[in-house]
Scaffold this motif. Sequence first.
Motif, short mmCIF file in Angstrom:
data_model
loop_
_atom_site.label_atom_id
_atom_site.label_comp_id
_atom_site.label_asym_id
_atom_site.label_seq_id
_atom_site.Cartn_x
_atom_site.Cartn_y
_atom_site.Cartn_z
N VAL A 118 0.84 -1.20 0.00
CA VAL A 118 0.00 0.00 0.00
C VAL A 118 0.87 1.25 0.00
CG1 VAL A 118 -1.65 1.37 1.35
CG2 VAL A 118 -2.00 -1.09 1.07
N SER A 130 -4.71 9.53 -5.78
CA SER A 130 -4.98 8.35 -4.97
C SER A 130 -4.86 8.65 -3.48
CB SER A 130 -4.01 7.24 -5.34
OG SER A 130 -4.24 6.09 -4.56
N PRO A 133 -6.51 4.40 1.39
CA PRO A 133 -7.69 3.52 1.37
C PRO A 133 -8.05 3.02 -0.02
CG PRO A 133 -8.08 5.40 2.80
CD PRO A 133 -6.81 5.68 2.07
N ILE A 134 -7.86 3.86 -1.05
CA ILE A 134 -8.13 3.42 -2.42
C ILE A 134 -7.20 2.28 -2.80
CG2 ILE A 134 -7.94 4.10 -4.85
CD1 ILE A 134 -9.00 6.84 -4.11
N ALA A 136 -5.64 0.24 -0.78
CA ALA A 136 -5.98 -0.95 0.03
C ALA A 136 -7.18 -1.68 -0.56
CB ALA A 136 -6.26 -0.52 1.47
N ARG A 137 -8.18 -0.94 -1.03
CA ARG A 137 -9.35 -1.58 -1.63
C ARG A 137 -8.98 -2.31 -2.91
NH1 ARG A 137 -11.96 3.28 -0.07
NH2 ARG A 137 -11.96 4.06 -2.24
N CYS A 138 -8.07 -1.73 -3.69
CA CYS A 138 -7.60 -2.39 -4.91
C CYS A 138 -6.98 -3.75 -4.60
CB CYS A 138 -6.56 -1.53 -5.62
SG CYS A 138 -7.16 0.00 -6.30
N ASP A 140 -7.27 -5.55 -1.87
CA ASP A 140 -8.25 -6.46 -1.28
C ASP A 140 -9.11 -7.10 -2.37
OD1 ASP A 140 -7.36 -5.91 1.25
OD2 ASP A 140 -8.95 -4.48 1.73
N ARG A 141 -9.46 -6.30 -3.37
CA ARG A 141 -10.28 -6.81 -4.47
C ARG A 141 -9.55 -7.93 -5.22
NH1 ARG A 141 -12.60 -2.97 -9.23
NH2 ARG A 141 -13.62 -2.05 -7.42
N ASN A 143 -7.01 -9.75 -3.96
CA ASN A 143 -6.60 -10.82 -3.04
C ASN A 143 -5.23 -11.38 -3.40
OD1 ASN A 143 -6.93 -12.52 -0.82
ND2 ASN A 143 -7.87 -14.14 -2.05
N GLU A 166 -11.39 1.77 -8.89
CA GLU A 166 -11.60 2.44 -7.61
C GLU A 166 -11.50 3.96 -7.72
OE1 GLU A 166 -12.47 1.46 -4.64
OE2 GLU A 166 -12.53 -0.69 -5.01
N LYS A 167 -10.53 4.44 -8.49
CA LYS A 167 -10.27 5.88 -8.56
C LYS A 167 -11.20 6.60 -9.52
CE LYS A 167 -8.26 9.85 -7.99
NZ LYS A 167 -9.24 10.59 -8.80
#
Length: 339
Positions: A118, A130, A133-134, A136-138, A140-141, A143, A166-167
């Motif tokens: 991250v 960016s 959190p953006i 991190a979501r990427c 996580d998506r 995996n 995400e962005k």
Amino acid sequence: MPRDPLIGLVGKPSSGKSTTLNSVPIELLDVAGLVPGAHEGKGLGNKFLDDLRHADALVHVVDVSGCTDAEGKATRGYDPSQDIAWLRSEIVHWILGNLMEKWGGIKRRHIAVKATAVETLQNQFSGYGSTPPIIARCLDRLNLKEPLQNWSDATIERVVNAFIDEKFPTVIALNKIDHPDADKNIAKIAKVHDAKTLVLTSAISEVFLRKLAKQGFIRYVEGSEFVDTRDDLIEAGDPDGGGLKEMDEKLKTRIENLRDMVLYRFGSTGVVQVLSRAAELLGLVPVFPVRNIHSFSSGSAGSAVFRDCVLVKRGRRWVMCSEKSWAMHHWLTRRRWEV
């Protein structure tokens, strides 16, 4: 302080982008005209990509009639689904190209400072607006299990695509829906794109209706499926016809055609709905601030009810301290509440 969300309006020349921009009641970022090869600097490519980085969401105006080619020149039978594909491709090539040019140095620094994925990616993507959190979501998506220094080129491209999702969440405004060739193109696009990202629009119809309403020929509320003329109101029992002006036969015919081809068929011109959909993608909800919690007006006596509207992030907390404080529509008690 956090800034207001910014929605970028993108599209090739002659797609109806300028008409859409002139139809909406909020400020948008008019991104420079797009042509294939923008990431290589073609057309206004560099300005397009520089403008894009400031946007939180995109509205991509697509000429769904198929009457303009990739560069916006007049034609017939063009496949507008190609416009959607190459917009995405331009953004991917732009970000991926910048990243791959220095990937070797990025890996070495990542290992040397023992950074997290991250942290490293945020350093590289901060120029695109960016936030951690953006990023991190990427991740996580996707995996991802392997460490950053072992990522293959294919994995890096997957990360870039996830970042773009995400962005730059994107609403696709399929414009010029009243054209005879629009239906087949809409059907093709609908088969491969999430229905939540698609909105059918006729920006030129919205401009026409607002102009007639301003001139006093019709009664029209933006985003509505209904248009009232003087004859309609007289027929409904208002002998004065709502004070509207009389229209000639040519104008009456245009209104009837617009009703049949756009409003009755699609439910609205779609322009207002485009912005609503973009707000949904950003997790925003409309809130109506009022100064008087009894009349719901935003100012002195006689001011309009719920005149003002602001977009706030879902989940944001507000505190109402007194009657003089700004109250909010639907939450008119003196307590802490949450949207």
